[in-house]
Design an enzyme around this catalytic site. Sequence first.
Site, PDB file in Angstrom:
ATOM      1  N   THR A 252      10.759  -8.339 -53.094  1.00  0.00           N
ATOM      2  CA  THR A 252      11.692  -8.887 -52.109  1.00  0.00           C
ATOM      3  C   THR A 252      13.079  -8.322 -52.405  1.00  0.00           C
ATOM      4  O   THR A 252      13.620  -8.532 -53.492  1.00  0.00           O
ATOM      5  CB  THR A 252      11.727 -10.419 -52.185  1.00  0.00           C
ATOM      6  OG1 THR A 252      10.410 -10.925 -51.979  1.00  0.00           O
ATOM      7  CG2 THR A 252      12.651 -10.991 -51.124  1.00  0.00           C
TER       8      THR A 252
ATOM      9  N   LYS B 158      11.118 -10.431 -44.647  1.00  0.00           N
ATOM     10  CA  LYS B 158      10.735 -11.262 -45.782  1.00  0.00           C
ATOM     11  C   LYS B 158      11.806 -12.300 -46.091  1.00  0.00           C
ATOM     12  O   LYS B 158      11.501 -13.478 -46.331  1.00  0.00           O
ATOM     13  CB  LYS B 158      10.491 -10.371 -47.011  1.00  0.00           C
ATOM     14  CG  LYS B 158      10.133 -11.165 -48.275  1.00  0.00           C
ATOM     15  CD  LYS B 158       8.907 -12.044 -48.042  1.00  0.00           C
ATOM     16  CE  LYS B 158       8.610 -12.951 -49.232  1.00  0.00           C
ATOM     17  NZ  LYS B 158       8.258 -12.222 -50.436  1.00  0.00           N
TER      18      LYS B 158
ATOM     19  N   LEU C 204      11.238 -21.049 -43.783  1.00  0.00           N
ATOM     20  CA  LEU C 204      10.395 -22.039 -44.465  1.00  0.00           C
ATOM     21  C   LEU C 204      11.258 -23.045 -45.213  1.00  0.00           C
ATOM     22  O   LEU C 204      10.981 -24.256 -45.203  1.00  0.00           O
ATOM     23  CB  LEU C 204       9.440 -21.334 -45.428  1.00  0.00           C
ATOM     24  CG  LEU C 204       8.352 -20.479 -44.791  1.00  0.00           C
ATOM     25  CD1 LEU C 204       7.545 -19.750 -45.854  1.00  0.00           C
ATOM     26  CD2 LEU C 204       7.430 -21.314 -43.921  1.00  0.00           C
TER      27      LEU C 204
ATOM     28  N   LYS D 160      16.232 -18.394 -53.637  1.00  0.00           N
ATOM     29  CA  LYS D 160      16.804 -17.061 -53.866  1.00  0.00           C
ATOM     30  C   LYS D 160      16.976 -16.293 -52.564  1.00  0.00           C
ATOM     31  O   LYS D 160      18.032 -15.688 -52.317  1.00  0.00           O
ATOM     32  CB  LYS D 160      15.900 -16.276 -54.823  1.00  0.00           C
ATOM     33  CG  LYS D 160      16.262 -14.798 -54.969  1.00  0.00           C
ATOM     34  CD  LYS D 160      15.338 -14.119 -55.957  1.00  0.00           C
ATOM     35  CE  LYS D 160      13.913 -14.006 -55.461  1.00  0.00           C
ATOM     36  NZ  LYS D 160      13.781 -13.023 -54.354  1.00  0.00           N
TER      37      LYS D 160
ATOM     38  N   LEU E 288       2.741 -14.023 -49.020  1.00  0.00           N
ATOM     39  CA  LEU E 288       1.658 -14.861 -49.526  1.00  0.00           C
ATOM     40  C   LEU E 288       2.221 -16.132 -50.150  1.00  0.00           C
ATOM     41  O   LEU E 288       3.407 -16.241 -50.431  1.00  0.00           O
ATOM     42  CB  LEU E 288       0.827 -14.078 -50.548  1.00  0.00           C
ATOM     43  CG  LEU E 288       0.228 -12.769 -50.019  1.00  0.00           C
ATOM     44  CD1 LEU E 288      -0.430 -11.988 -51.135  1.00  0.00           C
ATOM     45  CD2 LEU E 288      -0.762 -13.049 -48.906  1.00  0.00           C
TER      46      LEU E 288
ATOM     47  N   CYS F 193      11.282 -18.227 -54.905  1.00  0.00           N
ATOM     48  CA  CYS F 193      11.637 -17.368 -53.765  1.00  0.00           C
ATOM     49  C   CYS F 193      12.501 -18.030 -52.701  1.00  0.00           C
ATOM     50  O   CYS F 193      13.446 -17.408 -52.208  1.00  0.00           O
ATOM     51  CB  CYS F 193      10.356 -16.839 -53.107  1.00  0.00           C
ATOM     52  SG  CYS F 193       9.386 -15.744 -54.177  1.00  0.00           S
TER      53      CYS F 193
ATOM     54  N   GLU G 195       2.107 -19.083 -53.156  1.00  0.00           N
ATOM     55  CA  GLU G 195       1.659 -19.420 -54.503  1.00  0.00           C
ATOM     56  C   GLU G 195       0.634 -20.542 -54.443  1.00  0.00           C
ATOM     57  O   GLU G 195       0.793 -21.515 -53.725  1.00  0.00           O
ATOM     58  CB  GLU G 195       2.859 -19.854 -55.365  1.00  0.00           C
ATOM     59  CG  GLU G 195       3.831 -18.732 -55.663  1.00  0.00           C
ATOM     60  CD  GLU G 195       4.945 -19.161 -56.605  1.00  0.00           C
ATOM     61  OE1 GLU G 195       4.795 -20.237 -57.224  1.00  0.00           O
ATOM     62  OE2 GLU G 195       5.937 -18.440 -56.724  1.00  0.00           O
TER      63      GLU G 195
ATOM     64  N   ARG H 103      35.573  -3.093 -39.052  1.00  0.00           N
ATOM     65  CA  ARG H 103      34.868  -3.733 -37.949  1.00  0.00           C
ATOM     66  C   ARG H 103      34.538  -2.785 -36.801  1.00  0.00           C
ATOM     67  O   ARG H 103      34.151  -3.219 -35.721  1.00  0.00           O
ATOM     68  CB  ARG H 103      35.711  -4.895 -37.392  1.00  0.00           C
ATOM     69  CG  ARG H 103      36.106  -5.924 -38.431  1.00  0.00           C
ATOM     70  CD  ARG H 103      34.925  -6.351 -39.295  1.00  0.00           C
ATOM     71  NE  ARG H 103      33.860  -6.928 -38.544  1.00  0.00           N
ATOM     72  CZ  ARG H 103      33.706  -8.228 -38.322  1.00  0.00           C
ATOM     73  NH1 ARG H 103      34.574  -9.072 -38.806  1.00  0.00           N
ATOM     74  NH2 ARG H 103      32.692  -8.670 -37.617  1.00  0.00           N
TER      75      ARG H 103
ATOM     76  N   THR I 277      12.830  -9.583 -58.588  1.00  0.00           N
ATOM     77  CA  THR I 277      14.221  -9.415 -58.159  1.00  0.00           C
ATOM     78  C   THR I 277      14.884 -10.778 -58.118  1.00  0.00           C
ATOM     79  O   THR I 277      14.721 -11.532 -57.162  1.00  0.00           O
ATOM     80  CB  THR I 277      14.292  -8.739 -56.773  1.00  0.00           C
ATOM     81  OG1 THR I 277      13.414  -9.418 -55.866  1.00  0.00           O
ATOM     82  CG2 THR I 277      13.890  -7.282 -56.856  1.00  0.00           C
TER      83      THR I 277
END
Length: 375
Positions: free
Chosen positions: A122, A195, A202, A254, A163, A251, A165, A372, A82
């Site tokens: 993801t 996710k 990170l 993105k 996980l 990842c 890489e 709203r 994705t």
Amino acid sequence: MKICYVRASYVGAINAAVIALANPAIEVVVVDSNKTTVDCWNSKHLPVTEEGLDLVIRITRDGLNCTKYISQADVVFLTVNTLTKDYSKVVGLAINLGNLKAVVETIAAVARPGTIVVEKSTVPCKTIHMIENVVSFTRGVLKICYSKESGVHFEVLSNPEFLTEGTLVMDLLRLSRTSPEKILHTDYLSSELAKLVSNTLLAQRISSINTISALCKVIGADITEVSQAVGIDHRIGLSYIYASLRFGGSCLKKDTLGLSYLAASLNLPEESTSNSRKSQSILVIRLLLQEQLKQLSIYDPGYNVDVLRDELPRTLGPLHALVKVFRDPYTACEGSSAVLILTPWEEFKTPPMKWEDVLQRMEQPKLVFDARGQV
């Protein structure tokens, strides 16, 4: 039991290999319509490098016959890549679900009743809703055109990948020793969001330590020693706090952009503020003005009317001539055919807002779009 992974992606192929190694009694297949991708995974030189991967790829690979294996599977894992969109106004921000949707349509057409579909890619929040809707629609079309059974139940689960890489094979093998007590059960929205949040946090750690690295360079400190000293604190830890050339991979960037786009689309940073910079309201106004409106009226209780009028030429350019700013909501709605609520001010709620009075001042069709949840 039979398990089918759809798409021989980085995550999909390696997951399948480890599952097959750890569960000899389960038939595991990976399918992909791209012959080049299949040939790479069937060759002696695998398309990715992971420690131990050559030793665990021990499954029969006949990936071109997608529908055959999907129709036989009890569980189908969605491991479609994705990427962010490379078109439209959200290029590089919103996640492109086109490939995932195409795969779901295939699954809906050929999978047998009771198949468990596991969303492992993801994806943005509420993608499970899209999967369920596509399955329902596809089954309905099949019934009309081919008299096939519709209303077939599919269980759709969210099981995102967490996980790394480079250590993916070992991470997966260690998961096989995880006790049931350590398995985290969440609702599907929390699972999908977790996710994106994980990768964003990170990325923030890497960005933060790189900023500190620049500071160390100026004042003469050693960034490695600073990282080690900080990492001793168990609340922080030593992972992802070493300076580097920004964050790479497919990842982190993105998913960070995807989460940022999600927050922006929900207008989260703009509540209870008079700051209109990058406001979603401004975007909506620009889109409406492109529709050749006779007039667009604005009322914002958080903005000084005179200041707002001065800002319109800079914000909207020549189109600002079509816009009028009012000091009270009832006058602003006079003669309008539609009212849009784009900011969550308490004043717009019922009460104190007298929406009956507003409707009396409006012209047909008298539409109210509440973006709203105020009315």
